[in-house]
Design an enzyme around this catalytic site. Sequence first.
Site, PDB file in Angstrom:
ATOM      1  N   SER A 118      16.133  15.850 -15.618  1.00  0.00           N
ATOM      2  CA  SER A 118      17.290  14.987 -15.858  1.00  0.00           C
ATOM      3  C   SER A 118      17.015  14.139 -17.083  1.00  0.00           C
ATOM      4  O   SER A 118      16.055  13.355 -17.100  1.00  0.00           O
ATOM      5  CB  SER A 118      17.534  14.087 -14.657  1.00  0.00           C
ATOM      6  OG  SER A 118      18.402  13.031 -15.031  1.00  0.00           O
ATOM      7  N   HIS A 168      19.759  18.806 -16.347  1.00  0.00           N
ATOM      8  CA  HIS A 168      20.683  17.938 -15.603  1.00  0.00           C
ATOM      9  C   HIS A 168      21.123  16.773 -16.500  1.00  0.00           C
ATOM     10  O   HIS A 168      20.288  16.058 -17.059  1.00  0.00           O
ATOM     11  CB  HIS A 168      19.957  17.431 -14.355  1.00  0.00           C
ATOM     12  CG  HIS A 168      20.812  16.673 -13.401  1.00  0.00           C
ATOM     13  ND1 HIS A 168      21.643  17.282 -12.500  1.00  0.00           N
ATOM     14  CD2 HIS A 168      20.952  15.339 -13.194  1.00  0.00           C
ATOM     15  CE1 HIS A 168      22.256  16.367 -11.767  1.00  0.00           C
ATOM     16  NE2 HIS A 168      21.858  15.173 -12.165  1.00  0.00           N
ATOM     17  N   ASP A 186      23.429  13.356 -16.613  1.00  0.00           N
ATOM     18  CA  ASP A 186      24.098  12.360 -15.776  1.00  0.00           C
ATOM     19  C   ASP A 186      25.155  11.599 -16.552  1.00  0.00           C
ATOM     20  O   ASP A 186      24.840  10.919 -17.530  1.00  0.00           O
ATOM     21  CB  ASP A 186      23.067  11.363 -15.232  1.00  0.00           C
ATOM     22  CG  ASP A 186      22.189  11.998 -14.174  1.00  0.00           C
ATOM     23  OD1 ASP A 186      22.735  12.524 -13.201  1.00  0.00           O
ATOM     24  OD2 ASP A 186      20.952  11.973 -14.338  1.00  0.00           O
ATOM     25  N   MET A 237      27.892   8.623 -16.275  1.00  0.00           N
ATOM     26  CA  MET A 237      28.266   7.457 -15.456  1.00  0.00           C
ATOM     27  C   MET A 237      29.303   6.627 -16.201  1.00  0.00           C
ATOM     28  O   MET A 237      29.202   6.458 -17.422  1.00  0.00           O
ATOM     29  CB  MET A 237      27.032   6.597 -15.190  1.00  0.00           C
ATOM     30  CG  MET A 237      25.870   7.366 -14.580  1.00  0.00           C
ATOM     31  SD  MET A 237      24.516   6.261 -14.158  1.00  0.00           S
ATOM     32  CE  MET A 237      23.244   7.463 -13.710  1.00  0.00           C
ATOM     33  N   HIS A 254      26.517  16.171 -14.095  1.00  0.00           N
ATOM     34  CA  HIS A 254      26.745  15.445 -12.843  1.00  0.00           C
ATOM     35  C   HIS A 254      27.670  14.270 -13.150  1.00  0.00           C
ATOM     36  O   HIS A 254      27.246  13.291 -13.773  1.00  0.00           O
ATOM     37  CB  HIS A 254      25.364  14.987 -12.316  1.00  0.00           C
ATOM     38  CG  HIS A 254      25.410  14.100 -11.116  1.00  0.00           C
ATOM     39  ND1 HIS A 254      24.301  13.410 -10.663  1.00  0.00           N
ATOM     40  CD2 HIS A 254      26.407  13.785 -10.261  1.00  0.00           C
ATOM     41  CE1 HIS A 254      24.619  12.709  -9.589  1.00  0.00           C
ATOM     42  NE2 HIS A 254      25.900  12.917  -9.328  1.00  0.00           N
ATOM     43  N   MET A 260      29.360  11.124 -12.359  1.00  0.00           N
ATOM     44  CA  MET A 260      29.419   9.939 -11.494  1.00  0.00           C
ATOM     45  C   MET A 260      30.512   9.042 -12.054  1.00  0.00           C
ATOM     46  O   MET A 260      30.252   7.957 -12.603  1.00  0.00           O
ATOM     47  CB  MET A 260      28.057   9.239 -11.480  1.00  0.00           C
ATOM     48  CG  MET A 260      27.032   9.986 -10.632  1.00  0.00           C
ATOM     49  SD  MET A 260      25.345   9.481 -10.985  1.00  0.00           S
ATOM     50  CE  MET A 260      25.013  10.550 -12.384  1.00  0.00           C
ATOM     51  N   MET A 314      22.644  13.773  -2.869  1.00  0.00           N
ATOM     52  CA  MET A 314      21.964  12.640  -3.509  1.00  0.00           C
ATOM     53  C   MET A 314      20.888  12.104  -2.565  1.00  0.00           C
ATOM     54  O   MET A 314      21.160  11.807  -1.398  1.00  0.00           O
ATOM     55  CB  MET A 314      22.961  11.509  -3.817  1.00  0.00           C
ATOM     56  CG  MET A 314      23.922  11.783  -4.960  1.00  0.00           C
ATOM     57  SD  MET A 314      23.159  12.319  -6.505  1.00  0.00           S
ATOM     58  CE  MET A 314      22.099  10.928  -6.910  1.00  0.00           C
ATOM     59  N   ASP A 319      18.855  15.323  -5.772  1.00  0.00           N
ATOM     60  CA  ASP A 319      18.785  14.480  -6.968  1.00  0.00           C
ATOM     61  C   ASP A 319      18.361  13.063  -6.601  1.00  0.00           C
ATOM     62  O   ASP A 319      19.089  12.358  -5.901  1.00  0.00           O
ATOM     63  CB  ASP A 319      20.180  14.489  -7.625  1.00  0.00           C
ATOM     64  CG  ASP A 319      20.222  13.739  -8.945  1.00  0.00           C
ATOM     65  OD1 ASP A 319      19.168  13.313  -9.452  1.00  0.00           O
ATOM     66  OD2 ASP A 319      21.351  13.590  -9.468  1.00  0.00           O
TER      67      ASP A 319
HETATM   68  C1  DX5 Z   1      20.689   9.029 -10.492  1.00  0.00           C
HETATM   69  C2  DX5 Z   1      20.886  10.310 -11.257  1.00  0.00           C
HETATM   70  C3  DX5 Z   1      19.681  11.155 -11.306  1.00  0.00           C
HETATM   71  C4  DX5 Z   1      18.485  10.532 -11.972  1.00  0.00           C
HETATM   72  C5  DX5 Z   1      17.317  10.855 -11.112  1.00  0.00           C
HETATM   73  O1  DX5 Z   1      21.898   8.470 -10.180  1.00  0.00           O
HETATM   74  O2  DX5 Z   1      21.933  11.089 -10.688  1.00  0.00           O
HETATM   75  O3  DX5 Z   1      19.950  12.430 -11.865  1.00  0.00           O
HETATM   76  O4  DX5 Z   1      18.229  10.980 -13.271  1.00  0.00           O
HETATM   77  O5  DX5 Z   1      16.227  10.182 -11.597  1.00  0.00           O
HETATM   78  P1  DX5 Z   1      14.824  10.134 -10.836  1.00  0.00           P
HETATM   79  O6  DX5 Z   1      14.323  11.557 -10.768  1.00  0.00           O
HETATM   80  O7  DX5 Z   1      14.012   9.250 -11.695  1.00  0.00           O
HETATM   81  O8  DX5 Z   1      15.084   9.568  -9.473  1.00  0.00           O
HETATM   82 ZN    ZN Z   2      22.134  13.221 -11.377  1.00  0.00          ZN
END
Ligand code: DX5
Ligand code: ZN
Length: 224
Positions: free
Chosen positions: A7, A32, A34, A36, A65, A67, A136, A174
């Site tokens: 990620s 991956h 993310d 947000m 992903h 969010m 999650m 994740d």
């Molecule tokens: C958190 C993200 C993850 C994040 C995980 O909301 O969706 O993808 O990058 O990070 P680690 O592996 O550090 O928990």
């Molecule tokens: Zn994620």
Amino acid sequence: MVEVLPSILSADFARLGEEIARVEKAGVSMLHVDVMDGHFVPNLTLGPPVVQSIRKITRLTLDVHLMITDPDRYAPIFIEAGAGMVSVHQEVCPHLDRTLRMIQSEGALAGVVLNPSTPVSTLDEVLDVADYVLIMSVNPGFGGQRFLPNSLKKVRELDARRRSLRRHLPIEIDGGVGLDNIGEIARAGVDWVVAGSSVFRSADPESAVKNLQQAAREATALSA
Ligand code: DX5
Ligand code: ZN
């Protein structure tokens, strides 16, 4: 075989190309990403232009992903930018069946994500539509949080559901994954493991990925 998806949330964004090249060398096939929006989760990350730039510098499949509170509006834009897989949160999709089919018709694999407090049973009616399910294992929003053990119960439940449906439905997890728990995670039935800080906050991301892959492989070989 269990696959590790680095990620980029925990990568150095000023050197993103180099960071991605390092994990690519470890032999991963998916990355991956993310996204947000500061509404669905209390953090902001990146948008389509960044995905478009990443698309140009790697052959890895981009697992985006979302969010965000309005995935119907933005999923097509991320697919256009180069996402090969897009996952949306069950919690913000009143018309989940429609949203998943829309992502597929736009040309990407459609994933559905469950927050830690959302039960697996909420997906009963879309398990034959979704291409993958993301569980999650932290409350979404930030990297580097502690793994919530209840997520493994949900993985086992989903694994049983897909077996009874005889459906090929990869399970992704994740949040909070590291060398200490990837074995247990792999044995619970997870196919795709997202790893952010345990990869990019380590001195050597390439070795970190390889070590995670090996630990997952050994754990599943032992239980086979
Ligand atoms: C958190 C993200 C993850 C994040 C995980 O909301 O969706 O993808 O990058 O990070 P680690 O592996 O550090 O928990
Ligand atoms: Zn994620």
